[in-house]
Design an enzyme around this catalytic site. Structure first.
Site, PDB file in Angstrom:
ATOM      1  N   ARG A  19      84.540  35.506  20.425  1.00 36.53           N
ATOM      2  CA  ARG A  19      83.959  35.455  19.073  1.00 36.53           C
ATOM      3  C   ARG A  19      82.699  36.309  18.987  1.00 36.53           C
ATOM      4  O   ARG A  19      82.329  36.748  17.887  1.00 36.53           O
ATOM      5  CB  ARG A  19      83.664  34.004  18.662  1.00 36.53           C
ATOM      6  N   GLY A  46      62.097  19.678  24.037  1.00 41.23           N
ATOM      7  CA  GLY A  46      62.793  19.755  22.766  1.00 41.23           C
ATOM      8  C   GLY A  46      63.234  21.153  22.402  1.00 41.23           C
ATOM      9  O   GLY A  46      64.336  21.352  21.887  1.00 41.23           O
ATOM     10  N   ASP A  67      59.846  23.672  34.517  1.00 41.76           N
ATOM     11  CA  ASP A  67      59.243  22.470  33.930  1.00 41.76           C
ATOM     12  C   ASP A  67      58.947  21.517  35.079  1.00 41.76           C
ATOM     13  O   ASP A  67      59.783  21.355  35.972  1.00 41.76           O
ATOM     14  CB  ASP A  67      60.180  21.803  32.924  1.00 41.76           C
ATOM     15  N   ARG A  78      65.329  13.792  20.984  1.00 42.39           N
ATOM     16  CA  ARG A  78      65.417  15.187  20.537  1.00 42.39           C
ATOM     17  C   ARG A  78      65.785  16.183  21.635  1.00 42.39           C
ATOM     18  O   ARG A  78      66.200  17.308  21.332  1.00 42.39           O
ATOM     19  CB  ARG A  78      64.061  15.622  19.933  1.00 42.39           C
ATOM     20  N   ASP A 135      54.447  23.312  25.396  1.00 43.28           N
ATOM     21  CA  ASP A 135      53.796  22.541  24.334  1.00 43.28           C
ATOM     22  C   ASP A 135      52.273  22.559  24.449  1.00 43.28           C
ATOM     23  O   ASP A 135      51.603  21.645  23.978  1.00 43.28           O
ATOM     24  CB  ASP A 135      54.299  21.090  24.349  1.00 43.28           C
ATOM     25  N   CYS A 195      54.320  16.191  21.760  1.00 44.55           N
ATOM     26  CA  CYS A 195      54.886  15.325  20.726  1.00 44.55           C
ATOM     27  C   CYS A 195      54.442  13.872  20.898  1.00 44.55           C
ATOM     28  O   CYS A 195      54.452  13.106  19.934  1.00 44.55           O
ATOM     29  CB  CYS A 195      56.411  15.420  20.768  1.00 44.55           C
ATOM     30  N   CYS A 255      45.564  42.820  25.070  1.00 46.75           N
ATOM     31  CA  CYS A 255      46.183  44.120  24.784  1.00 46.75           C
ATOM     32  C   CYS A 255      45.452  45.266  25.470  1.00 46.75           C
ATOM     33  O   CYS A 255      46.079  46.271  25.852  1.00 46.75           O
ATOM     34  CB  CYS A 255      46.216  44.363  23.278  1.00 46.75           C
TER      35      CYS A 255
END
Length: 259
Positions: A19, A46, A67, A78, A135, A195, A255
């Site tokens: 596909r 999440g 992690d 979630r 997070d 969260c 930068c």
């Protein structure tokens, strides 16, 4: 990367990715490029859950997932890569097992640690695209700095309460702004956090994480237009999107160190 360096597909793989291959913008060469790619995903919560699942389903050849946290009951509202039976398990181990169930062709390196400094630069240097699903601001800025030094594209997302945001920092190009141009070190912390502190609407992380996966795949296949120099924000209460333009900061300290 030339076509001769890209992987050949078995009949089963051609069927699995048919596909995508049917899309003229992707085709066989685009799918081969996805299959030859290495993506670094930082954070398996999440946002990282849908990112990892969609990248695996799409046939990314190799993923490094990072992690240091373990699965808790509050995550299951979630974080779709983890299940009831994974409680107490390292998130990277749980996610790696889910990726293998979804697509055993994907090679996964699971790193149960926080990324920082020299190890982070080595991880970024080895990747084709980096996806920020963490997070906290310190990790985001560390990832941005490493991507700037190594000239790697960074796909950044965030979601808290009912508010989501997405941007791409294509640091392969000199004119592209970096994360620090948009959010300086001393900006945004009041609205940043896990969260557990603020709460989060469950489908929001799926929306933003899916968009991060889409942007990573577009970069790998060389298709479409990335939101470079644009910050997309979503208010899920009204399902209203905004697109805010921003430019590279000529005085940005990150930068100024870019090659």
């Amino acid at each position: 990367m030339s076509v001769c360096e890209l992987p050949d597909f078995s009949d089963e793989s051609l069927l699995r990715y048919s596909r995508h291959i049917l899309l003229p913008e992707v085709g066989i060469e685009g799918q081969q490029a996805i299959g030859a790619a290495h993506v670094l995903v930082v954070g398996m919560g999440g946002l990282g859950s849908p990112v990892a699942m969609y990248l695996a389903a799409a046939g990314v050849g190799r993923m490094t997932i990072c992690d240091d946290d373990t699965v808790e009951l509050t995550n299951l509202q979630r974080q779709i890569a983890h299940h009831q039976a994974d409680l107490g398990r390292l998130k990277v181990e749980s996610a790696a097992a889910e990726i293998a169930r979804l697509n055993p062709e994907v090679q996964v390196e699971a790193l149960a640690r926080r990324v920082s400094d020299e190890p982070l630069q080595a991880l970024v240097a080895a990747a084709d695209v980096v996806v920020d699903c963490c997070d906290n601001f310190p990790t985001r800025h560390a990832l941005n700095a490493a991507c700037a030094r190594m000239a790697k594209p960074l796909v950044s997302g965030a979601a808290v309460r009912f508010d989501g945001q997405l941007s791409v920092f294509d640091l392969r190009h000199a004119e592209s702004p970096c994360y620090h141009c948009l959010f300086p070190d001393d900006g945004g912390e009041a609205n940043d956090g896990p969260c557990a502190t603020f709460g989060v609407f469950a489908p929001l992380v799926g929306i933003i994480g899916s968009m991060q996966a889409a942007e990573a795949l577009k970069l790998l296949a060389g298709i479409g237009e990335s939101p470079v120099g644009r910050l997309l924000t979503l208010d899920a209460r009204s399902m209203q999107w905004r697109s805010l333009k921003f430019k590279r900061d000529p005085d940005c300290p990150v930068c100024l160190q870019r090659p």
